[in-house]
Design a protein around this motif. Structure first.
Motif, PDB file in Angstrom:
ATOM      1  N   GLY A   8       0.848  -1.198   0.000  1.00 51.88           N
ATOM      2  CA  GLY A   8       0.000   0.000   0.000  1.00 51.88           C
ATOM      3  C   GLY A   8       0.877   1.237   0.000  1.00 51.88           C
ATOM      4  N   LEU A   9       0.845   1.941  -1.112  1.00 50.58           N
ATOM      5  CA  LEU A   9       1.700   3.139  -1.227  1.00 50.58           C
ATOM      6  C   LEU A   9       0.850   4.357  -1.549  1.00 50.58           C
ATOM      7  N   GLY A  10      -0.227   4.525  -0.772  1.00 49.46           N
ATOM      8  CA  GLY A  10      -0.956   5.792  -0.815  1.00 49.46           C
ATOM      9  C   GLY A  10      -0.129   6.811  -0.048  1.00 49.46           C
ATOM     10  N   ALA A  11      -0.770   7.898   0.362  1.00 49.09           N
ATOM     11  CA  ALA A  11      -0.046   8.947   1.086  1.00 49.09           C
ATOM     12  C   ALA A  11       0.606   8.380   2.347  1.00 49.09           C
ATOM     13  N   MET A  12      -0.145   7.548   3.092  1.00 46.19           N
ATOM     14  CA  MET A  12       0.379   7.051   4.367  1.00 46.19           C
ATOM     15  C   MET A  12       1.409   5.947   4.161  1.00 46.19           C
ATOM     16  N   GLY A  13       1.098   4.988   3.286  1.00 48.46           N
ATOM     17  CA  GLY A  13       2.041   3.894   3.044  1.00 48.46           C
ATOM     18  C   GLY A  13       3.379   4.428   2.533  1.00 48.46           C
ATOM     19  N   TRP A  30       5.006  -2.914  -2.495  1.00 53.61           N
ATOM     20  CA  TRP A  30       4.045  -3.315  -3.523  1.00 53.61           C
ATOM     21  C   TRP A  30       2.817  -2.415  -3.400  1.00 53.61           C
ATOM     22  N   ASN A  31       2.284  -2.027  -4.556  1.00 51.70           N
ATOM     23  CA  ASN A  31       1.037  -1.258  -4.579  1.00 51.70           C
ATOM     24  C   ASN A  31       0.223  -1.685  -5.789  1.00 51.70           C
ATOM     25  N   ARG A  32      -1.127  -1.660  -5.616  1.00 53.35           N
ATOM     26  CA  ARG A  32      -1.996  -2.056  -6.732  1.00 53.35           C
ATOM     27  C   ARG A  32      -1.646  -1.262  -7.990  1.00 53.35           C
ATOM     28  N   THR A  33      -1.534   0.057  -7.841  1.00 48.91           N
ATOM     29  CA  THR A  33      -1.112   0.894  -8.968  1.00 48.91           C
ATOM     30  C   THR A  33       0.416   0.973  -8.898  1.00 48.91           C
ATOM     31  N   ALA A  34       1.053   0.185  -9.747  1.00 52.56           N
ATOM     32  CA  ALA A  34       2.501  -0.044  -9.599  1.00 52.56           C
ATOM     33  C   ALA A  34       3.332   1.237  -9.717  1.00 52.56           C
ATOM     34  N   ASP A  35       2.877   2.194 -10.555  1.00 49.66           N
ATOM     35  CA  ASP A  35       3.659   3.439 -10.783  1.00 49.66           C
ATOM     36  C   ASP A  35       3.995   4.180  -9.491  1.00 49.66           C
ATOM     37  N   ARG A  36       3.130   4.026  -8.488  1.00 50.66           N
ATOM     38  CA  ARG A  36       3.337   4.817  -7.269  1.00 50.66           C
ATOM     39  C   ARG A  36       4.594   4.411  -6.515  1.00 50.66           C
ATOM     40  N   ALA A  37       5.180   3.275  -6.905  1.00 50.72           N
ATOM     41  CA  ALA A  37       6.401   2.822  -6.212  1.00 50.72           C
ATOM     42  C   ALA A  37       7.646   3.531  -6.733  1.00 50.72           C
ATOM     43  N   CYS A  64      -0.794  -1.011   4.680  1.00 49.45           N
ATOM     44  CA  CYS A  64      -1.493   0.251   4.934  1.00 49.45           C
ATOM     45  C   CYS A  64      -2.237   0.650   3.668  1.00 49.45           C
ATOM     46  N   VAL A  65      -3.468   0.149   3.550  1.00 46.48           N
ATOM     47  CA  VAL A  65      -4.299   0.481   2.395  1.00 46.48           C
ATOM     48  C   VAL A  65      -5.594   1.121   2.900  1.00 46.48           C
ATOM     49  N   TYR A  66      -6.517   1.352   1.983  1.00 47.25           N
ATOM     50  CA  TYR A  66      -7.710   2.126   2.318  1.00 47.25           C
ATOM     51  C   TYR A  66      -8.467   1.556   3.525  1.00 47.25           C
ATOM     52  N   ASP A  67      -8.731   0.249   3.488  1.00 46.95           N
ATOM     53  CA  ASP A  67      -9.449  -0.370   4.622  1.00 46.95           C
ATOM     54  C   ASP A  67      -9.149  -1.866   4.688  1.00 46.95           C
ATOM     55  N   SER A  91      -3.867  -0.297   8.371  1.00 46.22           N
ATOM     56  CA  SER A  91      -5.032   0.367   7.776  1.00 46.22           C
ATOM     57  C   SER A  91      -6.007   0.674   8.913  1.00 46.22           C
ATOM     58  N   THR A  92      -6.778   1.738   8.774  1.00 45.91           N
ATOM     59  CA  THR A  92      -7.684   2.123   9.855  1.00 45.91           C
ATOM     60  C   THR A  92      -8.916   1.222   9.887  1.00 45.91           C
ATOM     61  N   GLY A  93      -9.310   0.798  11.087  1.00 49.08           N
ATOM     62  CA  GLY A  93     -10.505  -0.037  11.201  1.00 49.08           C
ATOM     63  C   GLY A  93     -11.029  -0.060  12.616  1.00 49.08           C
ATOM     64  N   ALA A 116      -2.681   1.511  14.817  1.00 48.53           N
ATOM     65  CA  ALA A 116      -3.419   2.705  14.398  1.00 48.53           C
ATOM     66  C   ALA A 116      -2.468   3.891  14.481  1.00 48.53           C
ATOM     67  N   LEU A 117      -2.498   4.682  13.443  1.00 48.42           N
ATOM     68  CA  LEU A 117      -1.570   5.823  13.339  1.00 48.42           C
ATOM     69  C   LEU A 117      -2.320   7.095  13.694  1.00 48.42           C
ATOM     70  N   LEU A 118      -1.935   7.709  14.783  1.00 46.09           N
ATOM     71  CA  LEU A 118      -2.597   8.961  15.165  1.00 46.09           C
ATOM     72  C   LEU A 118      -1.745  10.117  14.629  1.00 46.09           C
ATOM     73  N   ALA A 119      -1.638  10.157  13.310  1.00 41.76           N
ATOM     74  CA  ALA A 119      -0.736  11.131  12.691  1.00 41.76           C
ATOM     75  C   ALA A 119      -1.104  11.298  11.228  1.00 41.76           C
ATOM     76  N   THR A 120      -0.685  12.417  10.656  1.00 39.80           N
ATOM     77  CA  THR A 120      -0.802  12.605   9.207  1.00 39.80           C
ATOM     78  C   THR A 120       0.489  12.081   8.570  1.00 39.80           C
ATOM     79  N   PRO A 121       0.486  11.865   7.252  1.00 41.63           N
ATOM     80  CA  PRO A 121       1.707  11.327   6.621  1.00 41.63           C
ATOM     81  C   PRO A 121       2.952  12.159   6.911  1.00 41.63           C
ATOM     82  N   SER A 122       2.827  13.487   6.949  1.00 38.27           N
ATOM     83  CA  SER A 122       4.040  14.308   7.172  1.00 38.27           C
ATOM     84  C   SER A 122       4.561  14.180   8.609  1.00 38.27           C
TER      85      SER A 122
HETATM   86  N1  NAP Z   1      -3.674  10.048   5.380  1.00 32.10           N
HETATM   87  C1  NAP Z   1      -3.815  10.194   6.693  1.00 32.10           C
HETATM   88  O1  NAP Z   1      -3.736  11.317   7.238  1.00 32.10           O
HETATM   89  C2  NAP Z   1      -4.015   8.988   7.578  1.00 32.10           C
HETATM   90  C3  NAP Z   1      -3.876   9.128   8.976  1.00 32.10           C
HETATM   91  C4  NAP Z   1      -4.035   8.009   9.799  1.00 32.10           C
HETATM   92  C5  NAP Z   1      -4.393   6.788   9.238  1.00 32.10           C
HETATM   93  N2  NAP Z   1      -4.543   6.695   7.872  1.00 32.10           N
HETATM   94  C6  NAP Z   1      -4.960   5.396   7.315  1.00 32.10           C
HETATM   95  O2  NAP Z   1      -3.999   4.862   6.442  1.00 32.10           O
HETATM   96  C7  NAP Z   1      -4.658   4.073   5.429  1.00 32.10           C
HETATM   97  C8  NAP Z   1      -4.179   4.538   4.072  1.00 32.10           C
HETATM   98  O3  NAP Z   1      -4.488   5.920   3.940  1.00 32.10           O
HETATM   99  P1  NAP Z   1      -3.825   6.820   2.815  1.00 32.10           P
HETATM  100  O4  NAP Z   1      -3.864   8.216   3.304  1.00 32.10           O
HETATM  101  O5  NAP Z   1      -2.546   6.245   2.376  1.00 32.10           O
HETATM  102  O6  NAP Z   1      -4.930   6.642   1.643  1.00 32.10           O
HETATM  103  P2  NAP Z   1      -4.731   6.869   0.086  1.00 32.10           P
HETATM  104  O7  NAP Z   1      -3.668   7.861  -0.194  1.00 32.10           O
HETATM  105  O8  NAP Z   1      -6.098   7.102  -0.454  1.00 32.10           O
HETATM  106  O9  NAP Z   1      -4.214   5.446  -0.424  1.00 32.10           O
HETATM  107  C9  NAP Z   1      -5.058   4.320  -0.400  1.00 32.10           C
HETATM  108  C10 NAP Z   1      -4.229   3.085  -0.641  1.00 32.10           C
HETATM  109  O10 NAP Z   1      -5.085   1.944  -0.612  1.00 32.10           O
HETATM  110  C11 NAP Z   1      -4.941   1.227  -1.839  1.00 32.10           C
HETATM  111  N3  NAP Z   1      -6.216   0.601  -2.166  1.00 32.10           N
HETATM  112  C12 NAP Z   1      -7.450   1.116  -1.993  1.00 32.10           C
HETATM  113  N4  NAP Z   1      -8.387   0.218  -2.368  1.00 32.10           N
HETATM  114  C13 NAP Z   1      -7.703  -0.887  -2.788  1.00 32.10           C
HETATM  115  C14 NAP Z   1      -8.103  -2.161  -3.264  1.00 32.10           C
HETATM  116  N5  NAP Z   1      -9.407  -2.487  -3.406  1.00 32.10           N
HETATM  117  N6  NAP Z   1      -7.142  -3.052  -3.578  1.00 32.10           N
HETATM  118  C15 NAP Z   1      -5.837  -2.736  -3.443  1.00 32.10           C
HETATM  119  N7  NAP Z   1      -5.381  -1.548  -2.971  1.00 32.10           N
HETATM  120  C16 NAP Z   1      -6.322  -0.648  -2.645  1.00 32.10           C
HETATM  121  C17 NAP Z   1      -4.533   2.279  -2.844  1.00 32.10           C
HETATM  122  O11 NAP Z   1      -3.967   1.664  -3.974  1.00 32.10           O
HETATM  123  P3  NAP Z   1      -3.914   2.462  -5.375  1.00 32.10           P
HETATM  124  O12 NAP Z   1      -2.730   3.397  -5.288  1.00 32.10           O
HETATM  125  O13 NAP Z   1      -3.762   1.386  -6.367  1.00 32.10           O
HETATM  126  O14 NAP Z   1      -5.224   3.211  -5.500  1.00 32.10           O
HETATM  127  C18 NAP Z   1      -3.530   3.067  -2.002  1.00 32.10           C
HETATM  128  O15 NAP Z   1      -2.314   2.369  -1.895  1.00 32.10           O
HETATM  129  C19 NAP Z   1      -6.176   4.280   5.630  1.00 32.10           C
HETATM  130  O16 NAP Z   1      -6.726   3.192   6.328  1.00 32.10           O
HETATM  131  C20 NAP Z   1      -6.236   5.555   6.467  1.00 32.10           C
HETATM  132  O17 NAP Z   1      -7.387   5.627   7.271  1.00 32.10           O
HETATM  133  C21 NAP Z   1      -4.354   7.743   7.032  1.00 32.10           C
END
Ligand code: NAP
Length: 286
Positions: A8-13, A30-37, A64-67, A91-93, A116-122
């Motif tokens: 999971g390489l969204g903002a948090m990963g 590894w991330n579903r959308t490979a380019d993000r790596a 660390c993915v969406y849910d 991941s948050t749950g 559980a991460l009580l923080a923003t990515p930065s």
């Molecule tokens: N951002 C924050 O401030 C923060 C703070 C505390 C906790 N968190 C928790 O951290 C987790 C990730 O948050 P984020 O900010 O990184 O979110 P994000 O930037 O929206 O990234 C979401 C991630 O989940 C992946 N994903 C979503 N649905 C998927 C699926 N069906 N199959 C495979 N991969 C999937 C995405 O992959 P793609 O790139 O392929 O879409 C991406 O890697 C969440 O549970 C969030 O609640 C975030």
């Protein structure tokens, strides 16, 4: 082999992976959308070609993915590759998600930690970043070096897998409750032509006082000690009435005043007027 795999390489990963690299850990990503790596690979990460390869690459697997649903969909693909690994779910749950995650991981031969991460990515990677963790202590010890890189404020909450998620929801309730009050306060300032930035600064300055108040309410509730208040429920309830009157007079929204006044009214109707504010818990328990 690398030290840690991040799935999971969204903002948090991405922030977690970056913190691990900065701490000198070798990582596979590894991330579903490979380019993000790509940016992480430039900084030294190894990109796995598939989830199974990602899981095989390290003893500690951080997700660390969406849910949890997304996480389960990803991990269902890895078959027996999880045997002997420590799976760290960030991941948050909810606590129930965590308990089900632990059951699933055990059934697939992995140790499980829920976090559980009580923080923003930065804020990830700072010495005081709060991260709650729960699950088997042996798993926590194995993952600790990697977890420390993500945030110095690690808080291990014991062996019950749901504890980290429960602490997170409790802490977020406190934080967002305060933020809704803050936003109403901003409307009060705006209505009176006062500096909103100045209001934010002042609340930041006095936040230790609010912290003390929270701590003392917690103590009172734990001890079920509601007598001899310095400031009685009746006095506090006067604020609810005042919030509502001021909102009417200034013509601003009254969502927050209505919420606060409603609870105060219930507390007064329950005969808690002479007790501490902490006695509000009796209204919420009823
Ligand atoms: N951002 C924050 O401030 C923060 C703070 C505390 C906790 N968190 C928790 O951290 C987790 C990730 O948050 P984020 O900010 O990184 O979110 P994000 O930037 O929206 O990234 C979401 C991630 O989940 C992946 N994903 C979503 N649905 C998927 C699926 N069906 N199959 C495979 N991969 C999937 C995405 O992959 P793609 O790139 O392929 O879409 C991406 O890697 C969440 O549970 C969030 O609640 C975030």
């Amino acid at each position: 082999m690398s030290d840690v795999t991040v799935i999971g390489l969204g903002a948090m990963g991405t922030a977690l992976a970056d913190a691990l690299l900065r701490a000198g850990q070798s990582i596979t990503v590894w991330n579903r959308t490979a380019d993000r790596a790509a940016p992480l690979v430039q900084r030294g990460a190894t990109q796995a070609s598939g989830v199974r390869q990602a899981v095989t690459a390290s003893p500690v697997i951080v997700v660390c993915v969406y849910d949890y649903k997304a996480s389960r969909a990803i991990l269902e693909e890895v078959g027996d590759a999880l045997v002997g690994k420590v799976l760290v779910q960030l991941s948050t749950g909810s606590p129930l998600d965590a308990r089900e995650g632990e059951r699933w991981a055990k059934a697939h031969g992995a140790d499980y930690l829920d976090g559980a991460l009580l923080a923003t990515p930065s804020q990830i990677g700072r010495p005081d970043t709060p991260i709650f963790l729960s699950g088997a202590e042996s798993a926590y010890r194995k993952a600790e070096p990697a977890l420390k890189a993500m945030g110095g404020g690690l808080m291990y909450r014991g062996g019950e897998a749901g504890a980290a998620a429960a602490w997170d929801i409790a802490a977020l309730s406190c934080m967002f409750g305060a933020m809704f009050g803050f936003f109403h306060g901003v409307r009060v300032c705006e209505a009176e032509g006062l500096s909103v930035e100045g209001f934010g600064d002042m609340m930041g300055q006095i936040s230790p006082v609010i912290g003390e108040m929270v701590r003392s309410q917690g103590k009172a509730i734990a001890a079920e000690d509601y007598g001899h208040p310095e400031s009685s429920m009746e006095i506090c309830a006067g604020s609810g009435t005042l919030f509502l009157r001021q909102a009417r007079e200034a013509g601003i929204g009254s969502e927050f005043p209505t919420f606060a006044d409603g609870l105060f009214r219930r507390a007064m109707a329950a005969g808690l007027g002479e007790e501490k504010l902490a006695a509000m818990i009796k209204v919420l328990r009823a």
